[in-house]
Design a protein around this motif. Structure first.
Motif, PDB file in Angstrom:
ATOM      1  N   LYS A   1       0.808  -1.216   0.000  1.00 39.43           N
ATOM      2  CA  LYS A   1       0.000   0.000   0.000  1.00 39.43           C
ATOM      3  C   LYS A   1       0.842   1.267   0.000  1.00 39.43           C
ATOM      4  O   LYS A   1       0.402   2.309  -0.476  1.00 39.43           O
ATOM      5  N   ARG A   2       2.058   1.167   0.513  1.00 44.82           N
ATOM      6  CA  ARG A   2       2.905   2.362   0.592  1.00 44.82           C
ATOM      7  C   ARG A   2       3.177   2.944  -0.794  1.00 44.82           C
ATOM      8  O   ARG A   2       3.260   4.161  -0.969  1.00 44.82           O
ATOM      9  N   SER A   3       3.314   2.064  -1.785  1.00 45.89           N
ATOM     10  CA  SER A   3       3.603   2.519  -3.142  1.00 45.89           C
ATOM     11  C   SER A   3       2.378   3.091  -3.837  1.00 45.89           C
ATOM     12  O   SER A   3       2.479   4.022  -4.634  1.00 45.89           O
ATOM     13  N   MET A   4       1.206   2.506  -3.567  1.00 46.37           N
ATOM     14  CA  MET A   4       0.011   2.856  -4.323  1.00 46.37           C
ATOM     15  C   MET A   4      -0.944   3.792  -3.589  1.00 46.37           C
ATOM     16  O   MET A   4      -1.772   4.442  -4.215  1.00 46.37           O
ATOM     17  N   GLU A   5      -0.848   3.858  -2.271  1.00 44.03           N
ATOM     18  CA  GLU A   5      -1.783   4.694  -1.511  1.00 44.03           C
ATOM     19  C   GLU A   5      -1.746   6.167  -1.910  1.00 44.03           C
ATOM     20  O   GLU A   5      -2.796   6.805  -1.976  1.00 44.03           O
ATOM     21  N   PRO A   6      -0.557   6.752  -2.182  1.00 41.39           N
ATOM     22  CA  PRO A   6      -0.561   8.162  -2.596  1.00 41.39           C
ATOM     23  C   PRO A   6      -1.364   8.398  -3.875  1.00 41.39           C
ATOM     24  O   PRO A   6      -2.040   9.421  -4.008  1.00 41.39           O
ATOM     25  N   ILE A   7      -1.291   7.451  -4.800  1.00 38.66           N
ATOM     26  CA  ILE A   7      -2.037   7.569  -6.059  1.00 38.66           C
ATOM     27  C   ILE A   7      -3.533   7.461  -5.798  1.00 38.66           C
ATOM     28  O   ILE A   7      -4.325   8.313  -6.237  1.00 38.66           O
ATOM     29  N   LEU A   8      -3.933   6.428  -5.073  1.00 39.13           N
ATOM     30  CA  LEU A   8      -5.361   6.222  -4.803  1.00 39.13           C
ATOM     31  C   LEU A   8      -5.902   7.316  -3.880  1.00 39.13           C
ATOM     32  O   LEU A   8      -7.075   7.689  -3.979  1.00 39.13           O
ATOM     33  N   GLY A   9      -5.038   7.829  -3.002  1.00 33.26           N
ATOM     34  CA  GLY A   9      -5.472   8.917  -2.121  1.00 33.26           C
ATOM     35  C   GLY A   9      -5.810  10.172  -2.891  1.00 33.26           C
ATOM     36  O   GLY A   9      -6.760  10.892  -2.543  1.00 33.26           O
ATOM     37  N   LYS A  10      -5.070  10.458  -3.962  1.00 30.73           N
ATOM     38  CA  LYS A  10      -5.354  11.626  -4.802  1.00 30.73           C
ATOM     39  C   LYS A  10      -6.504  11.360  -5.760  1.00 30.73           C
ATOM     40  O   LYS A  10      -7.227  12.280  -6.154  1.00 30.73           O
ATOM     41  N   PHE A  11      -6.665  10.097  -6.129  1.00 28.45           N
ATOM     42  CA  PHE A  11      -7.733   9.731  -7.064  1.00 28.45           C
ATOM     43  C   PHE A  11      -9.098   9.703  -6.372  1.00 28.45           C
ATOM     44  O   PHE A  11     -10.124  10.008  -6.992  1.00 28.45           O
TER      45      PHE A  11
END
Length: 210
Positions: A21-31
């Motif tokens: 999740k550390r890698s993808m959470e920033p992307i999904l958090g902005k999406f």
């Protein structure tokens, strides 16, 4: 007869959720707020959960994202610098001893897929690597890529083995082209009607192709 092995990547060579999740959470958090504007909180929660589990193009089609939302997501993907710590399934080591030609065909965003391949250190295992770019307006999908490979190499379909986990993507495409389809069920997937074989370990693959 010379054999050609065509591999999928995600959940075939490595377990996708190990990206973390550390890698993808920033992307999904902005999406997420962009999705909430269009779908509201409840549906967005479902979308985010499914983006962790399923390929982006499957989720985008299911919820009819539209060009703008797809563009916003792709911008987030392409603006991210990835530092991934992922490894192939342990038994993928067995494939390194296979003499037959191997090709990798994977679906996704080019930058992210390349980051996965680099982190897994598997590039040298394949004679060619194709990325089925979900944003390509002239996309031919995996079936088109398979047809291209068959045409270029003048191969008998009986000598080609499609190895992957996704029953509605590479397995179905291979089946429709009359290729040997081997479904990798590392995560307990049920055998697809489009798969000639269902395996949970790569030692089983060696038995099939030898």
């Amino acid at each position: 007869m010379d054999k050609l092995l065509i591999f999928d990547l995600d959940d075939t060579i490595f377990e996708t959720k190990t990206i973390g999740k550390r890698s993808m959470e920033p992307i999904l958090g902005k999406f997420e707020p962009l999705s909430i504007q269009k779908y509201g909180n409840t549906t967005t929660s479902q979308i985010i959960a499914e983006l962790w589990k399923y390929p982006f193009d499957f989720v985008a089609q299911k919820y009819e994202f539209g060009n703008q939302l797809i563009k916003e997501f792709s911008n987030l993907i392409n603006d991210t610098n990835y530092t991934l710590d992922i490894k192939p399934f342990e038994d993928f080591e067995l494939i390194k001893n296979v003499i037959s030609e191997k090709i990798l065909v994977t679906t996704g965003f080019i930058k992210l897929q390349k980051a996965k391949i680099d982190s897994l250190r598997i590039k040298q295992e394949f004679s060619d690597i194709y990325i089925d770019n979900v944003l390509d307006p002239n996309r031919i999908f995996k079936k088109g890529i398979f047809e291209k490979i068959l045409s270029q190499k003048c191969l008998d379909p009986k000598s080609v083995f499609i190895i992957g986990d996704n029953t509605e993507s590479e397995i179905k495409a291979g089946y429709e082209l009359g290729l040997n389809t081997i479904q990798v069920s590392k995560l307990g997937q049920k055998k697809s009607k489009y798969s000639n074989y269902n395996i949970s370990n790569y030692s089983e693959l060696l038995e099939i192709i030898n």
